[in-house]
Enzyme design. Sequence first.
Site, PDB file in Angstrom:
ATOM      1  CB  CYS A   1      -7.658 -28.497  11.072  1.00 47.68           C
ATOM      2  SG  CYS A   1      -8.471 -27.108  11.911  1.00 47.68           S
TER       3      CYS A   1
ATOM      4  CG  ASP B   1      -5.845  -5.648   2.191  1.00 40.91           C
ATOM      5  OD1 ASP B   1      -6.517  -4.912   1.443  1.00 40.91           O
ATOM      6  OD2 ASP B   1      -5.481  -5.293   3.333  1.00 40.91           O
TER       7      ASP B   1
ATOM      8  CB  CYS C   1      -5.677 -25.041   8.158  1.00 40.80           C
ATOM      9  SG  CYS C   1      -5.758 -25.410   9.926  1.00 40.80           S
TER      10      CYS C   1
ATOM     11  CG  HIS D   1      -8.023 -22.538  11.558  1.00 41.81           C
ATOM     12  ND1 HIS D   1      -8.561 -23.706  11.069  1.00 41.81           N
ATOM     13  CD2 HIS D   1      -9.068 -21.712  11.825  1.00 41.81           C
ATOM     14  CE1 HIS D   1      -9.881 -23.598  11.051  1.00 41.81           C
ATOM     15  NE2 HIS D   1     -10.223 -22.403  11.511  1.00 41.81           N
TER      16      HIS D   1
ATOM     17  CB  CYS E   1     -10.327 -27.099   8.710  1.00 42.59           C
ATOM     18  SG  CYS E   1      -9.099 -25.861   8.212  1.00 42.59           S
TER      19      CYS E   1
ATOM     20  CG  ASP F   1      -0.298  -0.026   2.519  1.00 41.47           C
ATOM     21  OD1 ASP F   1       0.928   0.193   2.575  1.00 41.47           O
ATOM     22  OD2 ASP F   1      -0.979  -0.243   3.534  1.00 41.47           O
TER      23      ASP F   1
END
Lengths: 427, 427
Positions: B360, B317, B357, B387, B355, B119
């Site tokens: 998990c 974002d 991830c 996660h 999940c 940014d």
Amino acid sequence: MFAVKEGALPHLIELLLPDTLPHSMSGPLEFDIIHQCGESKARLGVVRTLHGSFETPAFMPVGTAGTVKGLTPDQVRSTGSEIILNNAYHLLLRPGDEAIARHGGVHEFMRWDGPILTDSGGYQAYSMADINAVDEDGVTFRSFIDGAMIHLGPERSIEIQNNLGADIIMAFDDCPPSVDPSTLNESRRRLAEKRMGPFKKGYDHAKRLAEAHDRTVRWLDRCMDAHARTDEQALFGIVQGGIDLDLRRASVEAICSVDLPGYAIGGVAVGEGPELIRTVVEFTAPLLPEEKPRYLMGVGYERDIVAAVRAGVDMFDCVLPTRNGRNGQAFTQSGRLHMRNAKFADDGAEIEPGCDCPACSGGFSRAYLRHLFAAGEMLGPTLLSMHNIRHFQRLMLDIRRSIRENDWSLLLGAWPVLRCDGSDREG
Amino acid sequence: MFAVKEGALPHLIELLLPDTLPHSMSGPLEFDIIHQCGESKARLGVVRTLHGSFETPAFMPVGTAGTVKGLTPDQVRSTGSEIILNNAYHLLLRPGDEAIARHGGVHEFMRWDGPILTDSGGYQAYSMADINAVDEDGVTFRSFIDGAMIHLGPERSIEIQNNLGADIIMAFDDCPPSVDPSTLNESRRRLAEKRMGPFKKGYDHAKRLAEAHDRTVRWLDRCMDAHARTDEQALFGIVQGGIDLDLRRASVEAICSVDLPGYAIGGVAVGEGPELIRTVVEFTAPLLPEEKPRYLMGVGYERDIVAAVRAGVDMFDCVLPTRNGRNGQAFTQSGRLHMRNAKFADDGAEIEPGCDCPACSGGFSRAYLRHLFAAGEMLGPTLLSMHNIRHFQRLMLDIRRSIRENDWSLLLGAWPVLRCDGSDREG
């Protein structure tokens, strides 16, 4: 993530030696000495547990509260660590050993499927808590979490360790100061008091050591009686005696008269200097049974480890790589570097050029590490802890090569830090 | 570490579609729309940069100070993230954009070799610092690190971003409050002041918006003139206008009259409620050029993202997954869970069963997460950030599938959190 560099010793033992091939275990722990150094008392070995094996001499990173701080188990593995240590004291207080037992034990809880060793909780109870009473039944102390009074004795310590379910568990012992406080200079005395609590007026060191010796022997019997998982968990006895070599010998005789899967040297590196550590270890280690693994608790710096290995020690644990890593201190073969130092702001080199740790081989620069620590970013401690643990594992690889080749000159050549005289070169 | 579960959409676009095969780039950024949803304004696309491509709609985790807090680049990749965002404001203050340039840019500095967006620093200069002066040349503010006075204007912002070397850089714009503070209730006003600084007496919102609009248009020209790396870095313009739809339309017309590789909607989610966010985005997004990527800055919750995608937005974002993750809050398809909650102490389930991830699929339980947060262990924020980022990437996978299949019913079925009416179900 972790690649063994050229020149580093590959883990070939299991492939090369038929007698170490996997087979069914006859107990919770097996130890084979693969090679006895021809030039020192050092030995190369392998310890097998129900959660896998590890090569010795071995270095165990410390995962105090069920986590090696800031690292996932995958990241711990990426440092080449094969066994880790958890502190019973911390896990007892939070989340509690019974809670961990309900989750299937500490391996399952923290998702580390390799070997684990737990200490007894005694040392922390003595050194970290306000002790209200030490007597024949153990220690009563105040929880640093909720102020509750907690009693820890041989039976409860073993119950906690049975609940945690580590592969190697430690006897609950009485931990006196290793050195007579009246003989310490001011700074060492402060260090010792910081670790062991303030010394009372009229303290009689010889009497305290003798009492601790007798009590530790009595407590070992009680630990064995309390141990409910002898098929799965190997109980190690602990030799005490401070810096009194006669008392060390008496302790070895008493503790090792009990047949156990392994023995530890305790009460070392608790305030005395490196010369005394070395004297005690070089005296004590060779007295321990040759066919059992020998574990030197809480030691230490690189030169302490090398001296202890040469005296016949097989296992080590220490918080140095992770604790110093969190504070921005990097271990290198030439000494320690303080990554917060402004001189690293434009240093594009890795922490230690040639290092194969995830941080160095990942290309993270000293400048980036310095930025992370300056900005208080968690990734700094994570990367530096990996580097520092790998530093100690690389030391162990080179130590094992020195034993195998009966040649320690390469080690001393590659590790200038071993030639430093007590005062590490720092950056 | 990261395994795509059955049912999750594999990244097949590049394999299936010959026109997206790698080829030499004609500029710093290429955007192809692969599929236009038949049931909304949503589009499926791919953005190519010199550091690789990413699928759209895309979610970018925020790596404020050159690190996605607590995660290694490998761990960020393991969440399925293809592009990340860095904040020019933070990197300018520490370690400095010139220091990063000396290290070869921010990709090399933080060891993330995929696409990066920075940014402009303007929003943080307005919202985080004590502003001493805003004028036609930019903003002067006090560094939170050493108290130095820093000037940030269009030329310096682009110079900073040229030094950092991200693939996508943002125009430096004037950021007024999006809502007239006199129309806000007490809590929203406090929130807006927290983000934008205290409102002065006699503040004329309409005048401030008009001034910011005109200034942002003038500054865009100055940004383009200052941009020294047009072959490598794609400069996006930013549409402002607050919640005034006429002003939004005027801003779109002025900003998009400049031919740029992409356009962003700024000044959204800065204190106004979710209904206004939606109104502004649904009005503004379709006005932006169809063939350029559209980026909605700093948004947001799941339902905000889905609404914006359906209005034709391609890039997002947000700090939510990492910031909330560090505070112990887990995102799930059914709403948020507070992992510190005592009810998880004996909960052996993963954070979100099913999940994929790293936390998990790695088998870490809610009980373990709860323990890590209770004990203040760094691994808690690390696991929960992974996660939560994966949660948003799974949402994007399912959104892209919905676009491809012109069917949003599966998404609404699988993500109960999208049906919640403003007040998430929390654990």
